[in-house]
Design a protein around this motif. Structure first.
Motif, PDB file in Angstrom:
ATOM      1  N   GLY A 192       1.365  12.402  -3.393  1.00 43.92           N
ATOM      2  CA  GLY A 192       0.452  12.034  -4.468  1.00 43.92           C
ATOM      3  C   GLY A 192       0.191  10.545  -4.523  1.00 43.92           C
ATOM      4  O   GLY A 192       0.669   9.802  -3.684  1.00 43.92           O
ATOM      5  N   PRO A 193      -0.579  10.116  -5.530  1.00 41.33           N
ATOM      6  CA  PRO A 193      -0.813   8.679  -5.681  1.00 41.33           C
ATOM      7  C   PRO A 193       0.469   7.998  -6.155  1.00 41.33           C
ATOM      8  O   PRO A 193       1.405   8.662  -6.603  1.00 41.33           O
ATOM      9  CB  PRO A 193      -1.889   8.614  -6.775  1.00 41.33           C
ATOM     10  N   GLN A 194       0.486   6.679  -6.049  1.00 44.52           N
ATOM     11  CA  GLN A 194       1.661   5.956  -6.496  1.00 44.52           C
ATOM     12  C   GLN A 194       1.835   6.099  -7.988  1.00 44.52           C
ATOM     13  O   GLN A 194       0.871   6.100  -8.746  1.00 44.52           O
ATOM     14  CB  GLN A 194       1.512   4.486  -6.150  1.00 44.52           C
ATOM     15  N   GLY A 195       3.067   6.221  -8.427  1.00 49.47           N
ATOM     16  CA  GLY A 195       3.336   6.432  -9.843  1.00 49.47           C
ATOM     17  C   GLY A 195       3.054   5.179 -10.658  1.00 49.47           C
ATOM     18  O   GLY A 195       3.134   4.086 -10.151  1.00 49.47           O
ATOM     19  N   VAL A 196       2.696   5.372 -11.916  1.00 50.91           N
ATOM     20  CA  VAL A 196       2.626   4.227 -12.805  1.00 50.91           C
ATOM     21  C   VAL A 196       4.042   3.924 -13.242  1.00 50.91           C
ATOM     22  O   VAL A 196       4.852   4.826 -13.416  1.00 50.91           O
ATOM     23  CB  VAL A 196       1.720   4.484 -14.030  1.00 50.91           C
ATOM     24  N   THR A 197       4.364   2.662 -13.412  1.00 50.98           N
ATOM     25  CA  THR A 197       5.759   2.307 -13.576  1.00 50.98           C
ATOM     26  C   THR A 197       6.171   2.149 -15.038  1.00 50.98           C
ATOM     27  O   THR A 197       7.316   1.885 -15.312  1.00 50.98           O
ATOM     28  CB  THR A 197       6.070   0.997 -12.837  1.00 50.98           C
ATOM     29  N   ALA A 198       5.260   2.302 -15.978  1.00 51.37           N
ATOM     30  CA  ALA A 198       5.665   2.069 -17.368  1.00 51.37           C
ATOM     31  C   ALA A 198       6.456   3.259 -17.925  1.00 51.37           C
ATOM     32  O   ALA A 198       6.388   4.343 -17.409  1.00 51.37           O
ATOM     33  CB  ALA A 198       4.456   1.818 -18.231  1.00 51.37           C
ATOM     34  N   GLY A 233       8.886  10.031  -0.109  1.00 51.00           N
ATOM     35  CA  GLY A 233       7.886   9.963  -1.174  1.00 51.00           C
ATOM     36  C   GLY A 233       6.936  11.144  -1.081  1.00 51.00           C
ATOM     37  O   GLY A 233       6.644  11.639  -0.005  1.00 51.00           O
ATOM     38  N   GLY A 234       6.451  11.583  -2.222  1.00 52.73           N
ATOM     39  CA  GLY A 234       5.509  12.705  -2.237  1.00 52.73           C
ATOM     40  C   GLY A 234       4.163  12.285  -1.682  1.00 52.73           C
ATOM     41  O   GLY A 234       3.955  11.142  -1.296  1.00 52.73           O
ATOM     42  N   LEU A 258      10.841  10.366  -7.291  1.00 52.13           N
ATOM     43  CA  LEU A 258      10.587   9.818  -5.951  1.00 52.13           C
ATOM     44  C   LEU A 258       9.911  10.799  -5.014  1.00 52.13           C
ATOM     45  O   LEU A 258       9.220  10.394  -4.092  1.00 52.13           O
ATOM     46  CB  LEU A 258      11.893   9.306  -5.329  1.00 52.13           C
ATOM     47  N   ASN A 259      10.127  12.104  -5.222  1.00 49.08           N
ATOM     48  CA  ASN A 259       9.416  12.998  -4.299  1.00 49.08           C
ATOM     49  C   ASN A 259       8.188  13.648  -4.931  1.00 49.08           C
ATOM     50  O   ASN A 259       7.628  14.588  -4.408  1.00 49.08           O
ATOM     51  CB  ASN A 259      10.356  14.037  -3.683  1.00 49.08           C
ATOM     52  N   LEU A 303      10.482   5.998   2.425  1.00 46.54           N
ATOM     53  CA  LEU A 303       9.022   6.117   2.362  1.00 46.54           C
ATOM     54  C   LEU A 303       8.581   7.547   2.654  1.00 46.54           C
ATOM     55  O   LEU A 303       7.702   8.092   1.985  1.00 46.54           O
ATOM     56  CB  LEU A 303       8.362   5.150   3.352  1.00 46.54           C
ATOM     57  N   MET A 320       0.836  -1.202   0.000  1.00 42.66           N
ATOM     58  CA  MET A 320       0.000   0.000   0.000  1.00 42.66           C
ATOM     59  C   MET A 320       0.869   1.249   0.000  1.00 42.66           C
ATOM     60  O   MET A 320       2.036   1.200   0.357  1.00 42.66           O
ATOM     61  CB  MET A 320      -0.931  -0.007   1.212  1.00 42.66           C
ATOM     62  N   ALA A 321       0.278   2.350  -0.412  1.00 40.61           N
ATOM     63  CA  ALA A 321       1.043   3.591  -0.505  1.00 40.61           C
ATOM     64  C   ALA A 321       1.215   4.220   0.882  1.00 40.61           C
ATOM     65  O   ALA A 321       0.302   4.220   1.692  1.00 40.61           O
ATOM     66  CB  ALA A 321       0.321   4.571  -1.418  1.00 40.61           C
ATOM     67  N   TRP A 322       2.404   4.724   1.135  1.00 39.77           N
ATOM     68  CA  TRP A 322       2.722   5.393   2.388  1.00 39.77           C
ATOM     69  C   TRP A 322       2.492   6.881   2.189  1.00 39.77           C
ATOM     70  O   TRP A 322       2.989   7.452   1.228  1.00 39.77           O
ATOM     71  CB  TRP A 322       4.185   5.122   2.742  1.00 39.77           C
TER      72      TRP A 322
END
Lengths: 313, 177
Positions: free
Chosen positions: A307-313, A304-305, B76-77, A301, A1-3
């Motif tokens: 925002g929502p988790q980034g898409v990895t493509a 990390g910003g 990352l940020n 962690l 899950m996103a932190w």
């Protein structure tokens, strides 16, 4: 899950899923420490200030190395050599550090709640590295990581914490983390240092050490903190050892695969027999290695910003 | 309602991977120098499948590794920290031909992060990139050496790759919002 937490102030306010996210992330960072090149660029250009108003060696070094392995810049600030000695308030000291564009302030303080206080007015992220007798969240996370690594799970395990519970932030953070993750926690030690009120945190309290260790899957020994207690808490170190020390005779009563843990620094011959500390049952040095991985994970962690988790493509 | 447009079904995916394996074999004559590194998550499963196809072509096993690029990302940020998966490279890549394998090539930023991450494990002789789907919209000067299928997309659309290893039937779809 996103932190999405900006600070790490305590375990009490974390959910079980957030704790598991830290442990999962730490597994990846432990692998970094096993490579020839033990450094990743995740925190490049970030500044971490270790603000240690109370002495500490292992936690400070662990955070320092964690930050360096993430390519952050690290500044160590200790109370003895600082303007806190000249009468500057904690708030002003922290504001000055922030004015240097510190992104993270890792704080150790003898007063419970000091990191929470800073987090209310700082833009920097605050990480609690131990506040008074309140909490020491990264210690509990590294203990949970070590248990999960050695046992494959935490849910359903019997964990006994033995020693000075009353003055121990390690105990409090461990109780929160372990109960959230589904372990059964037993506390044991001299009655003056293990008040019954801890039962309200969901623990079993016993003053019989044989009973406390008999069914334990994990025995976490805490140091008697001479610096934090008055002389009246128990008669003598010798009596403590004879009543509650983990001796070879007592070790024979435990499950053969029970893990022996200790947050350090250990007092050989007081809370733990010297040979037991060095035995295969002891995971004390694994805890140190895992502490580095867990602190890297926490910095990563929090960095990390929001925002929502980034898409990895 | 989002619209789901099929791009590759299971049989087409298998054909694409078989073709990529043959192209890899054609391009790399010294088969003993070739290792596969899958980018977590989807790339790891695809690297495993390519290794099986290559083994049947070369008649020897091909080493496979997995790489998580989360620690090397450039955003990352800006977004919440990514979930981390294990990086396991059980061999030295120095002097090897590394085939990086990913499911979808989009901005190229994942591939860049992977190139950076690989540097910490040794100096590969050469690195080639194999992807199941190239959907365009590159933001960096990066190009795949082996492509399963080129799929024209709008930047807001999503390419979804489902793989048997994750419990769904093999399928690639385009999600049009």
């Amino acid at each position: 899950m996103a932190w999405n937490k900006k600070h790490l102030l305590d375990i009490q306010s974390l959910g079980a899923d957030e704790i598991v996210t830290v442990l999962d992330t730490a597994r990846a960072f432990k692998a970094v420490g096993e490579r020839a090149i033990k450094k990743v660029p995740a925190l490049r250009g970030k500044t971490v200030v270790n603000l240690f108003v109370e002495p500490s060696t292992r936690t400070r070094i662990s955070f320092e190395l964690a930050a360096q392995r993430l390519t952050a810049d690290v500044v160590n600030f200790t109370a003895e050599a600082s303007s806190l000695k000249k009468g500057e308030t904690l708030k002003d000291t922290a504001r000055n550090l922030e004015a240097l564009n510190a992104d993270f302030i890792v704080m150790r303080h003898s007063a419970s709640g000091a990191p929470h206080f800073l987090s209310r007015f700082l833009r920097s992220s605050v990480i609690n590295a131990g506040d008074g007798a309140h909490e020491h969240p990264t210690q509990a996370l590294l203990d949970a990581f070590t248990i999960r690594e050695k046992r494959g799970k935490i849910q359903g395990l019997n964990v006994t914490i033995l020693g000075d519970i009353l003055y121990s932030r390690v105990a409090r953070s461990n109780i929160w983390a372990l109960t959230k993750l589904g372990a059964r926690v037993t506390l044991c030690g001299p009655a003056t240092l293990v008040p019954r009120v801890f039962e309200k945190m969901g623990c079993r309290v016993t003053y019989n050490v044989e009973e406390a260790i008999a069914d334990a899957d994990v025995i976490n020994l805490l140091r008697i903190q001479h610096e934090r207690q008055r002389k009246t808490m128990f008669p003598s170190i010798g009596e403590y050892t004879s009543l509650f020390g983990l001796t070879k005779a007592r070790l024979a009563l435990t499950k053969p695969d029970a893990l022996i843990m200790h947050p350090g620094p250990i007092n050989r011959g007081v809370e733990i027999d010297s040979e037991i500390a060095d035995s295969a049952r002891s995971v004390i040095l694994d805890q140190v290695t895992n502490g580095l991985a867990v602190r890297m994970a926490v910095l990563f962690l929090i960095n990390g910003g929001q925002g929502p988790q980034g898409v990895t493509a | 309602m989002p619209q789901s447009i099929p791009v590759l079904n299971a049989a087409a995916m298998r054909r694409a991977l078989t073709r990529i394996a043959h192209e890899i074999a054609e391009r790399n004559e010294i088969s003993s120098e070739v290792v596969l590194v899958g980018i977590q998550r989807g790339g790891v499963f695809l690297a495993g499948r390519l290794a099986a196809f290559l083994q049947s072509i070369w008649n020897h096993p091909v080493p496979v590794a997995s790489l998580d690029v989360g620690m090397h990302r450039d955003d990352l940020n800006q977004t919440a920290a990514p979930n981390m998966h294990p990086t396991v490279i059980p061999f030295d890549i120095t002097g090897k031909t590394v085939i990086l394998v990913d499911d979808v090539l989009f901005s190229g930023r994942t591939a860049r992060a992977a190139l950076d991450a690989l540097n910490d494990f040794g100096r590969a002789r050469r690195i080639q990139l194999a992807v199941l789907v190239d959907r365009g919209h590159r933001e960096l000067p990066i190009k795949a050496d082996f492509v399963g299928k080129n799929v024209p997309t709008a930047s807001k659309e999503r390419v979804e790759v489902r793989l048997e290893e994750e419990g769904a039937p093999d399928e690639v779809t385009l999600q049009r919002l």
